[in-house]
Write a protein that holds these residues in place. Structure first.
Motif, PDB file in Angstrom:
ATOM      1  N   TYR A 100       0.736  -1.248  -0.163  1.00  0.00           N
ATOM      2  CA  TYR A 100      -0.026  -0.105   0.032  1.00  0.00           C
ATOM      3  C   TYR A 100       0.839   1.400   0.110  1.00  0.00           C
ATOM      4  CZ  TYR A 100      -4.322  -2.592   0.582  1.00  0.00           C
ATOM      5  OH  TYR A 100      -5.486  -3.828   0.647  1.00  0.00           O
ATOM      6  N   PHE A 103       1.911   1.777  -3.501  1.00  0.00           N
ATOM      7  CA  PHE A 103       0.831   2.385  -4.233  1.00  0.00           C
ATOM      8  C   PHE A 103       0.702   3.743  -4.110  1.00  0.00           C
ATOM      9  CE2 PHE A 103      -1.382  -1.980  -4.346  1.00  0.00           C
ATOM     10  CZ  PHE A 103      -0.382  -2.498  -5.260  1.00  0.00           C
ATOM     11  N   ARG A 107       1.106   6.819  -6.946  1.00  0.00           N
ATOM     12  CA  ARG A 107       0.110   7.997  -6.840  1.00  0.00           C
ATOM     13  C   ARG A 107       0.720   9.305  -6.983  1.00  0.00           C
ATOM     14  NH1 ARG A 107      -5.218   9.531  -2.958  1.00  0.00           N
ATOM     15  NH2 ARG A 107      -6.195  10.441  -4.585  1.00  0.00           N
ATOM     16  N   ASN A 112       0.549   5.966 -13.774  1.00  0.00           N
ATOM     17  CA  ASN A 112      -0.957   5.475 -13.901  1.00  0.00           C
ATOM     18  C   ASN A 112      -1.128   4.688 -15.015  1.00  0.00           C
ATOM     19  OD1 ASN A 112      -3.400   4.902 -12.513  1.00  0.00           O
ATOM     20  ND2 ASN A 112      -4.530   6.682 -13.178  1.00  0.00           N
ATOM     21  N   THR A 116       0.267  -0.493 -14.478  1.00  0.00           N
ATOM     22  CA  THR A 116       0.287  -0.366 -13.042  1.00  0.00           C
ATOM     23  C   THR A 116      -1.045  -0.500 -12.527  1.00  0.00           C
ATOM     24  OG1 THR A 116       1.938   1.414 -13.304  1.00  0.00           O
ATOM     25  CG2 THR A 116       0.634   1.494 -11.179  1.00  0.00           C
ATOM     26  N   VAL A 120      -2.320  -3.260  -9.663  1.00  0.00           N
ATOM     27  CA  VAL A 120      -2.994  -2.697  -8.585  1.00  0.00           C
ATOM     28  C   VAL A 120      -4.014  -3.480  -8.452  1.00  0.00           C
ATOM     29  CG1 VAL A 120      -4.241  -0.895  -7.264  1.00  0.00           C
ATOM     30  CG2 VAL A 120      -1.948  -0.590  -8.309  1.00  0.00           C
ATOM     31  N   ALA A 144      -5.261   3.298  -3.265  1.00  0.00           N
ATOM     32  CA  ALA A 144      -4.964   2.600  -4.315  1.00  0.00           C
ATOM     33  C   ALA A 144      -6.100   2.345  -5.124  1.00  0.00           C
ATOM     34  CB  ALA A 144      -4.709   0.969  -3.559  1.00  0.00           C
TER      35      ALA A 144
END
Length: 471
Positions: A100, A103, A107, A112, A116, A120, A144
């Motif tokens: 997490y 992720f 971000r 993105n 990716t 996720v 996420a």
């Protein structure tokens, strides 16, 4: 020559990825560690990207595995075949809080792309208990799902994360326990331990009562962390060797002596479990173990080098033939259970003592700062290898638990004996196999074949686990 240089570059990175965590060490600051790691990751990714990705299949630590995954996902235009599957396989082995955190870093960096989002989505979908994750890792789960445009596992979990006031009660017991725990003490015992701790403090629950009632829901690591506080030893069985060694070293010397049989038995059991099929197969073994003052580590890695040495002591005892192990501490101490970080590092003298026993294997566990006198260990090993044992009847390896940020590698004793980084004592048998590449006599082709084999094993294991989880 170019292949040997490439192999050395990759092995240098592997040593760093095994030992370095970007935290302060005894002789280097956290900033130096992070700067050194950042350079190595960029250098190896740009020059040896396929091998850089293959390192995800090795026993590197989770900090560097997350950095590799982040750097690979940040540069999709350079991606090679199979990178996505390898990243997914490694993330499946990592602690969820680290994933997490990765992720959230992606971000923040605005990464993105389609690969990716797929990684996720698949990782979140494979989580065994989405409601538990929503309660325990709420900010990470929300970040996420939003970043990858992934819907929540079900409507209740979605409402809990993004519209907590919409429902009066939840059908899921974990989500309902979280709601009720705000005003009902009994409900907190249906929550994960780390979440329940906060509610217990809010309700004024006595700590011993809380630990006793939470025991059935605690993980093994949580039981180990609270074992001494609760006056129990229930967390010791089944614990990993290095974590168990850290627990032992945190105890006062008097308590270690009073619990000698229990602690020694637990360490030997963990060592036999870590040895696995290699138990008793190494013949005569001599270990030189560093318990000098620098083994105290740092404020954030307290006694970590000493814990690795203590774990290696019991593991080497398990790997050696019965009664065929000699462990020599740099302090001259003979009681491993009462070891403490103290004094200089006379590695050279202890190496001489170890060679006098005529071992089939010599293993040195040290940060490499040989200072009593300086450089004696390297000179002893050079003369011994070139004059006394040119046929290499004794296999020797130096394992180093401390990353040297200024040298971009773990510190070496000398060119005559291979040095590899080590993070956990239980990785020692696998690292001995890697050490043969560090001797400088094999090229990139042999290293690439080894990495390809490890990648294939990693992907096969991940596929088996994925199919078993889907049943």
């Amino acid at each position: 020559m170019s292949e040997l240089v490439a192999a050395e570059d990759v092995l240098l990175f592997v040593n760093a990825a095994v030992t370095a965590t970007g935290q302060r060490e005894f002789r280097s600051s956290a900033a130096e560690q992070r700067f050194s790691l950042a350079f190595l990751h960029a250098y190896v990714r740009i020059n040896y990207r396929p091998l850089y990705a293959s390192c995800l299949a090795l026993d590197i630590n989770d900090h560097n595995a997350a950095l590799i995954a982040e750097h690979l996902l940040r540069t999709p235009g350079e991606a090679g075949p199979g990178e996505g599957r390898l990243i997914a396989a490694r993330l499946a082995r990592m602690a969820p809080q680290r994933v997490y955190r990765l992720f959230r870093a992606l971000r923040a960096a605005g990464v993105n792309n389609r690969r990716t989002r797929a990684i996720v989505r698949d990782w979140v979908a494979a989580r065994p208990d989405p409601a538990l994750d929503a309660v325990k890792y709420r900010p990470g789960v929300k970040a996420a799902l939003r970043h990858a445009h992934v819907p929540a596992a079900d409507a209740e979990t979605g409402d809990f994360l993004f519209a907590p006031g919409r429902r009066v009660r939840y059908g899921n017991p974990t989500l309902e326990a979280y709601r009720r725990a705000h005003y009902e003490e009994a409900a907190l015992y249906g929550l994960p331990f780390t979440v329940a701790e906060g509610f217990a403090a809010r309700h004024g629950v006595a700590r011993p009562v809380f630990l006793e009632r939470m025991a059935p829901r605690m993980t093994r690591l949580e039981r180990l962390r609270t074992a001494r506080e609760a006056g129990a030893a229930g967390g010791l069985p089944g614990m990993p060797l290095t974590r168990l060694a850290l627990y032992v070293l945190a105890l006062p010397l008097a308590e270690r002596a009073a619990r000698r049989a229990e602690l020694t038995g637990a360490l030997r059991t963990a060592a036999r479990r870590a040895a696995g099929p290699y138990a008793g197969s190494w013949g005569w073994v001599a270990g030189v173990l560093d318990d000098s003052f620098s083994a105290s580590g740092s404020a954030v890695k307290r006694r970590r080098p000493l814990a690795v040495a203590l774990g290696c002591h019991f593991l080497l005892e398990a790997l050696a033939a019965p009664g065929a192990y000699t462990g020599l501490w740099t302090s001259g101490g003979t009681d491993p259970l009462l070891v403490r970080p103290y004094g200089p590092t006379p590695l050279g003298l202890r190496v001489l003592d170890a060679l006098d026993t005529g071992p089939e294997r010599l293993v040195v566990v040290s940060d490499g700062w040989d200072n009593a006198p300086p450089g004696l260990a390297g000179e002893v090993l050079r003369v011994w290898r070139s004059r006394l044992d040119p046929e290499r009847r004794t296999a020797a390896v130096h394992v180093n638990p401390v990353y040297d940020a200024r040298g971009f590698d773990v510190r070496r004793l000398g060119p005559s004996v291979p040095t590899v980084g080590i993070r956990d004592a239980e990785d020692l048998p696998a690292l001995v196999e890697v050490a043969r590449f560090a001797e400088g006599r094999t090229g990139l082709a042999e290293l690439r074949a080894y990495l390809d084999r490890r990648v294939a094993d990693c992907l096969a294991a991940h596929e088996r686990e994925r199919k078993e989880g889907g049943r």
